[in-house]
Design a protein around this motif. Structure first.
Motif, short mmCIF file in Angstrom:
data_model
loop_
_atom_site.label_atom_id
_atom_site.label_comp_id
_atom_site.label_asym_id
_atom_site.label_seq_id
_atom_site.Cartn_x
_atom_site.Cartn_y
_atom_site.Cartn_z
N PHE A 33 32.55 45.64 38.17
CA PHE A 33 33.71 45.18 38.92
C PHE A 33 34.47 44.09 38.16
N ALA A 34 33.72 43.12 37.61
CA ALA A 34 34.36 42.02 36.89
C ALA A 34 35.17 42.54 35.71
N TYR A 35 34.63 43.52 35.00
CA TYR A 35 35.34 44.09 33.85
C TYR A 35 36.60 44.81 34.30
N LEU A 36 36.48 45.65 35.32
CA LEU A 36 37.63 46.42 35.79
C LEU A 36 38.72 45.51 36.36
N TYR A 37 38.30 44.48 37.08
CA TYR A 37 39.30 43.59 37.66
C TYR A 37 40.01 42.79 36.57
N SER A 38 39.26 42.36 35.57
CA SER A 38 39.87 41.65 34.44
C SER A 38 40.90 42.54 33.75
N GLU A 39 40.58 43.81 33.58
CA GLU A 39 41.52 44.75 32.96
C GLU A 39 42.75 44.95 33.85
N LEU A 40 42.55 44.98 35.16
CA LEU A 40 43.67 45.13 36.09
C LEU A 40 44.63 43.94 35.97
N VAL A 41 44.07 42.73 35.92
CA VAL A 41 44.91 41.54 35.79
C VAL A 41 45.67 41.56 34.47
N GLN A 42 44.99 41.89 33.37
CA GLN A 42 45.65 41.91 32.08
C GLN A 42 46.73 43.00 32.00
N TYR A 43 46.46 44.13 32.64
CA TYR A 43 47.44 45.23 32.64
C TYR A 43 48.74 44.78 33.29
N HIS A 44 48.64 44.17 34.46
CA HIS A 44 49.85 43.73 35.16
C HIS A 44 50.48 42.51 34.49
N GLN A 45 49.65 41.66 33.90
CA GLN A 45 50.16 40.46 33.25
C GLN A 45 51.13 40.80 32.12
N SER A 46 50.86 41.88 31.40
CA SER A 46 51.70 42.27 30.28
C SER A 46 52.99 42.95 30.72
#
Length: 211
Positions: A33-46
Motif C-alpha cells: 500500500f505504501a509503495y502504491l500510494y507513494s506512486e499515486l502521489v508522485q503521478y499526480h504531483q507531476s
C-alpha cells in the motif's frame, strides 16, 4: 461433520490489510500500500501546478473508494436501510469504515464547539502520511487528502452532502501516549484531523428528524 468454508465471492473476502491489527486475514500488505500510494502521489504531483490542485486530485481518487466501500459494507451486513441521522453516519465512518480499511477505529470523533455544522475525525497514525515524505516546496501538502476523499465518498453515497478536508495538527506533549503501531518508527509529531462540514440541507434534515 462440519467443515470451514472459504469466501465464495470477492465481496465476502476481507478488505483489511496485514501488519497492523488486521491479523493474518489481511489481503493487502502495508509495504504494498505504501509503495502504491507513494506512486499515486508522485503521478499526480507531476501533473499539477499547485498544492491545492494536488490535494483535490488525491481527494478525487479517494472519493470513488469511499462510494465502493459503503456499498461493500452494506452488502456484507445485508443492510437494506441506510443511515438517516448525522451522528450515526459519522460513527459508522469512524468505526466500521476505519476498521475495514485500516484495521482499527479512528482515535476520536469530535464536534466543533464554534460551528454546529463541523465535525472532526482524528487519527494519530494515518497510513497515508506515515510513509510519504513531503518535499520542502510542498510543505503545506496534506498527504492524507486521499482519506478525506474516502470520507466524502461514503457520506455522499449515504445521502449526506459535506465538504471534507484533511489537516495536519501538532500533537501536544502528553496528548497521545500509545507506542507507535509501526515497529521501529519514532512517535509522530502531528495527527490527521479530517474536518467534515455538512451542508445546510443536511443539518435541516437532521434537525427535523429530532422533532
Amino acid at each position: 461433520m462440519s467443515r470451514s468454508q472459504t469466501p465464495s465471492s470477492i465481496l465476502d473476502r476481507p478488505i483489511g490489510r496485514s501488519g497492523r491489527g488486521s491479523g493474518s486475514e489481511g489481503m493487502v500488505s502495508l509495504s504494498a500500500f505504501a509503495y502504491l500510494y507513494s506512486e499515486l502521489v508522485q503521478y499526480h504531483q507531476s501533473r499539477v501546478a499547485s498544492i491545492s490542485e494536488l490535494e483535490r486530485r488525491l481527494e478525487s481518487a479517494g472519493y470513488g473508494v469511499g462510494l465502493r466501500v459503503l456499498e461493500l459494507l452494506a452488502y456484507r451486513a445485508r443492510e437494506t436501510k441506510r443511515e438517516t441521522r448525522l451522528m450515526n453516519i459519522l460513527h459508522f465512518i469512524s468505526s466500521n469504515v476505519w476498521k475495514s480499511l485500516f484495521g482499527k477505529a479512528a482515535d476520536s470523533l469530535e464536534r466543533s464547539i464554534d460551528h454546529a455544522d463541523e465535525f472532526m475525525i482524528v487519527d494519530y497514525e494515518p497510513i497515508t502520511s506515515t510513509f510519504v515524505s513531503v518535499p520542502a516546496d510542498l510543505g503545506q501538502l496534506s498527504a492524507d487528502a486521499y482519506i478525506s476523499g474516502i470520507i466524502a465518498g461514503v457520506l455522499e453515497g449515504a445521502g449526506f452532502t459535506a465538504r471534507v478536508t484533511a489537516h495536519s495538527v501538532a500533537v501536544e506533549e502528553g496528548e497521545y501516549t500509545k507506542p507507535p503501531a509501526m515497529p521501529n518508527l519514532p512517535p509522530r509529531k502531528d495527527k490527521a484531523v479530517f474536518l467534515v462540514k455538512f451542508s445546510r440541507e443536511v443539518l435541516a434534515r437532521d434537525a427535523a428528524l429530532e422533532r
